[in-house]
Design a protein around this motif. Sequence first.
Motif, PDB file in Angstrom:
ATOM      1  N   GLY A   1      42.685  46.372  33.076  1.00  0.00           N
ATOM      2  CA  GLY A   1      43.175  47.734  33.245  1.00  0.00           C
ATOM      3  C   GLY A   1      43.410  48.151  34.673  1.00  0.00           C
ATOM      4  N   GLY A   2      43.296  47.229  35.625  1.00  0.00           N
ATOM      5  CA  GLY A   2      43.503  47.575  37.030  1.00  0.00           C
ATOM      6  C   GLY A   2      44.953  47.856  37.349  1.00  0.00           C
TER       7      GLY A   2
ATOM      8  N   ASP B   1      42.422  44.611  26.227  1.00  0.00           N
ATOM      9  CA  ASP B   1      43.530  45.559  26.277  1.00  0.00           C
ATOM     10  C   ASP B   1      43.643  46.269  24.932  1.00  0.00           C
ATOM     11  N   ALA B   2      43.061  47.458  24.845  1.00  0.00           N
ATOM     12  CA  ALA B   2      43.012  48.178  23.563  1.00  0.00           C
ATOM     13  C   ALA B   2      44.402  48.496  23.039  1.00  0.00           C
ATOM     14  N   SER B   3      45.336  48.820  23.927  1.00  0.00           N
ATOM     15  CA  SER B   3      46.688  49.160  23.471  1.00  0.00           C
ATOM     16  C   SER B   3      47.391  47.946  22.887  1.00  0.00           C
TER      17      SER B   3
ATOM     18  N   PHE C   1      40.981  49.423  41.331  1.00  0.00           N
ATOM     19  CA  PHE C   1      40.194  49.963  40.232  1.00  0.00           C
ATOM     20  C   PHE C   1      39.407  51.181  40.713  1.00  0.00           C
ATOM     21  N   LYS C   2      38.968  51.990  39.780  1.00  0.00           N
ATOM     22  CA  LYS C   2      37.932  52.965  40.074  1.00  0.00           C
ATOM     23  C   LYS C   2      36.600  52.210  40.153  1.00  0.00           C
TER      24      LYS C   2
ATOM     25  N   VAL D   1      31.006  50.328  33.093  1.00  0.00           N
ATOM     26  CA  VAL D   1      31.000  49.302  34.134  1.00  0.00           C
ATOM     27  C   VAL D   1      31.584  48.012  33.568  1.00  0.00           C
ATOM     28  N   VAL D   2      32.527  47.428  34.287  1.00  0.00           N
ATOM     29  CA  VAL D   2      33.193  46.198  33.888  1.00  0.00           C
ATOM     30  C   VAL D   2      32.985  45.156  34.979  1.00  0.00           C
ATOM     31  N   GLU D   3      32.598  43.956  34.600  1.00  0.00           N
ATOM     32  CA  GLU D   3      32.417  42.859  35.548  1.00  0.00           C
ATOM     33  C   GLU D   3      33.755  42.151  35.747  1.00  0.00           C
ATOM     34  N   HIS D   4      34.586  42.728  36.603  1.00  0.00           N
ATOM     35  CA  HIS D   4      35.885  42.111  36.889  1.00  0.00           C
ATOM     36  C   HIS D   4      35.683  40.859  37.739  1.00  0.00           C
TER      37      HIS D   4
END
Length: 337
Positions: free
Chosen positions: A75-76, A317-319, A112-113, A170-173
């Motif tokens: 999502g970045g 990717d939910a979409s 990213f945020k 929190v996502v571990e990118h």
Amino acid sequence: MRFEARLWATSSFLLLVGCSDAASDPDAARWIERDPLAELPAKLSAVGIYQGSEVANALEPALAYEPGHPLWSDGGKKFRSVVLPEGSSIDASDADNYVFPLGTLIFKTFSFKTARSPDVEVPVETRLLRLKEDGWELSAYAWNDAATDAELLDLKRSQNVEVLGDDGEVVEHAIPSRLECKQCHESADSEVLGINELQLAKSGSLGDVLPRLEPAPAKPYRALPEHGPLTTGVLGYFVGNCVHCHNGSNGAASSFDLRPEAALSNIINQPTESSATADGLRISPGSPDESILYLGVKGGTELEVKDMPPVGVALRDASAVQLLADWILALGNEDDP
């Protein structure tokens, strides 16, 4: 994202920058002015592609472009740019596989945020493709927490960075290792992904890149085959996220062809044989939960179903998952939704 650009001449390169006072720092382009084929600087600020230490300036690209069917990366936001040797052109004879001149630099910055910046995206990593005499070199810089500069990584192993998803989770990118980078970039006919006629025409970036293409592409430009809106959306997702591996080649990661002209016949009611995943149908019309390809994109559903893509995705990717589900359900009622 579009930028108003102007030319900045270096000793051997033309650098297109998007800020009217971007060249005010005499040290900013030192590495590019010296020799872009020399050893990479330890700090991204010394490369000369980004100006100053403010985040807004750091994200100003050179010759900006966007692929019309982008690759999902947790999502970045991505900011892409190309720097070409002065007076050179991209060989566009093959609309699907552009050939780049020696010394081409391709930058992609992921923003990213983060916990430190929960409301505004800040740069987290910048990847660099550089065409040298022995082929494409893959490198990456990791930005510091203050988003003021980035440090060159050795890429011997992947490096996780905590970022925030759309819901604040929190996502571990992962900044991939060089070996992981090669899994994607070396599986396609061209190691440069997202820069071809179909991708640039879809996004509207073709006009910006057109002056550097030889020969210039002729209209009508490449586009996806005509289908219903859901089918077209699915084929576009495949182009951006799957075709670099699943492209009909003999590569170890190819397995089956998902290029737009071949994808539908290779997945609808087709068994998963030789796909290194669970047994079943790749796409079972009307039944998403019985479609192995859908379960792979959804991720984490069944141990024997291989997650797709297998690397570079910590947040699904939910979409895209919803698009595939809607398409599969519609296939149960019509041939080409």
